[in-house]
Design an enzyme around this catalytic site. Structure first.
Site, PDB file in Angstrom:
ATOM      1  N   LYS A 266      -3.136   0.553  -5.175  1.00  0.00           N
ATOM      2  CA  LYS A 266      -3.964   0.232  -4.001  1.00  0.00           C
ATOM      3  C   LYS A 266      -5.206   1.107  -3.909  1.00  0.00           C
ATOM      4  CE  LYS A 266      -0.549  -1.921  -1.024  1.00  0.00           C
ATOM      5  NZ  LYS A 266       0.300  -1.763   0.159  1.00  0.00           N
TER       6      LYS A 266
ATOM      7  N   ASP B 201      11.030  -1.405  -0.128  1.00  0.00           N
ATOM      8  CA  ASP B 201       9.645  -1.622   0.314  1.00  0.00           C
ATOM      9  C   ASP B 201       9.593  -2.761   1.336  1.00  0.00           C
ATOM     10  OD1 ASP B 201       6.844  -1.293   0.264  1.00  0.00           O
ATOM     11  OD2 ASP B 201       6.610  -2.822  -1.280  1.00  0.00           O
TER      12      ASP B 201
ATOM     13  N   ASP C 293       2.833   2.052  -4.925  1.00  0.00           N
ATOM     14  CA  ASP C 293       1.601   1.364  -4.532  1.00  0.00           C
ATOM     15  C   ASP C 293       0.339   2.100  -4.958  1.00  0.00           C
ATOM     16  OD1 ASP C 293       2.472  -1.007  -3.432  1.00  0.00           O
ATOM     17  OD2 ASP C 293       2.761  -0.165  -1.429  1.00  0.00           O
TER      18      ASP C 293
ATOM     19  N   HIS D  77       7.533  -4.098  -8.625  1.00  0.00           N
ATOM     20  CA  HIS D  77       8.216  -3.995  -7.327  1.00  0.00           C
ATOM     21  C   HIS D  77       8.003  -5.214  -6.442  1.00  0.00           C
ATOM     22  CE1 HIS D  77       4.272  -2.256  -6.187  1.00  0.00           C
ATOM     23  NE2 HIS D  77       4.572  -2.565  -4.930  1.00  0.00           N
TER      24      HIS D  77
HETATM   25 FE   FE2 Z   1       3.207  -2.990  -3.309  1.00  0.00          FE
HETATM   26 FE   FE2 Z   2       4.798  -0.227  -0.184  1.00  0.00          FE
END
Ligand code: FE2
Ligand code: FE2
Length: 359
Positions: free
Chosen positions: A216, A300, A213, A271
């Site tokens: 992000k 996840d 991630d 993902h």
């Molecule tokens: Fe993600």
């Molecule tokens: Fe995540």
């Protein structure tokens, strides 16, 4: 005043069916070592099993009743004792076939009878010293490789956690995704051999999962921590994190050919893809999605479900498993779901244990 403590004496095992031969050797070596004796192969195996790595050397006769020296060597090889305990064969047999067989079974040295007592003593001391140095070196190398691996992995985890904290996470998401991914990869090949990966590759994917991630970091924290349902535009912005993460990795000015960087790229970008093409950003289907991203995607989903987020409550483990198997988090590879079912029973315990570890 410091006390000058003497190091404990090294222990050696003399194996010979002749009491006279044993006592000659014991007299010769008793000044330097603690000597234990066995009168046949069976007794020798029992003693080696009992003392293990505390034995510094075995002096082994070959022709003996019950169990001969070759059988003792074979047993030591089978049990992998031969890697840690050197064996010197002492025998009056001198055919090259005989000697060759002893070496093939892992003997370190061969001394023919009749022997010169000084030669036996010297060769015993040399063998012990060489094995000792080798063990010490092996230990040092293992320790330094282990420490480096831990430090690298810790570094990646620290950086990834910084991003996860912005996401309002408890901080365990990274370690959990990594652990679940590793468990899935270790099990997946049981359900389909085409997913059989070398252990090195499994560790690499598990390590790269920490970066899933990183995209992000480019998002406004208000989006990530908004308790209300996101609007269409906001959802699109948040979803862009997968592509942004992949772009960040692609733009790295170095190491683009490194397997870790390549796995990290796949994981970041894909993902959130799903087996039936319903995921994003590219709508890939089936094995178009690299296995690394498939596995991290499921890990996840599981960890996000089972943990509280600012916009949702935590779902209990059994309910989360049921939801994933029912396709409520999107479609996953059927083989991967089988692997997930098989590890589901031990997931919670393993995650608790890994959270107790440093990383
Ligand atoms: Fe993600
Ligand atoms: Fe995540």
């Amino acid at each position: 005043m410091t006390e000058n403590r003497k190091a404990p004496r090294q222990k050696i095992l003399i194996v010979d069916d002749s009491e006279l031969n044993r006592s000659i050797l014991a007299d010769m070596l008793g000044g330097d070592f603690d000597v234990i004796e066995a009168s046949n192969g069976r007794e020798a195996v029992e003693l080696i099993s009992l003392y293990g790595g505390k034995l510094s050397l075995v002096l082994l006769d070959i022709v003996m009743p019950q169990m001969d020296g070759f059988e003792v060597l074979a047993k030591m090889k089978e049990k992998k004792w031969i890697q840690d305990i050197p064996v010197i064969i002492i025998s009056s047999e001198n055919t090259s076939q005989f000697i060759e067989r002893a070496y093939e079974l892992g003997a370190t040295d061969y001394i023919q009878r009749p022997f010169d007592t000084n030669v036996v003593r010297r060769r015993s001391l040399n063998t012990i010293m060489l094995y000792g140095k080798q063990k010490e070196l092996k230990g040092l190398i293992e320790e330094s490789v282990y420490r480096r691996e831990r430090e690298q992995s810790l570094m990646i985890n620290i950086l990834s956690h910084i991003i996860e904290f912005r996401d309002g996470d408890s901080g365990n998401h990274i370690t959990n995704v990594r652990k679940v991914s590793e468990m899935l990869l270790n099990t997946l090949a049981k359900y389909n051999a085409k997913y059989l990966l070398p252990q090195y590759e499994i560790s690499l994917i598990a390590l790269a999962s920490a970066l899933h991630d990183i995209g992000k970091i480019t998002l406004d924290a208000d989006y990530l921590n908004k308790p209300e349902k996101l609007g269409k535009k906001e959802l699109e912005t948040v979803r862009a994190h997968s592509l942004r993460g992949a772009e960040m990795i692609k733009k790295l000015p170095y190491a683009s050919n490194e397997p870790l960087v390549q796995r990290a790229y796949e994981i970041c970008r894909w993902h959130h893809e799903r087996w039936d093409g319903s995921g994003y950003p590219d709508g890939l289907t089936g094995d178009e999605i690299p296995v690394s991203a498939q596995v991290v995607g499921l890990a996840d989903a599981y960890d996000t479900l089972t943990n509280k987020r600012v916009y949702k409550e935590a779902v209990p483990h059994s309910k989360a498993v049921e939801m994933i198997l029912n396709g409520e988090c999107g479609a996953f590879n059927p083989d991967l779901l089988e692997a997930f079912k098989s590890v589901a029973g031990t997931l919670q315990t393993n995650l608790r244990l890994s959270s107790l570890e440093d990383i």
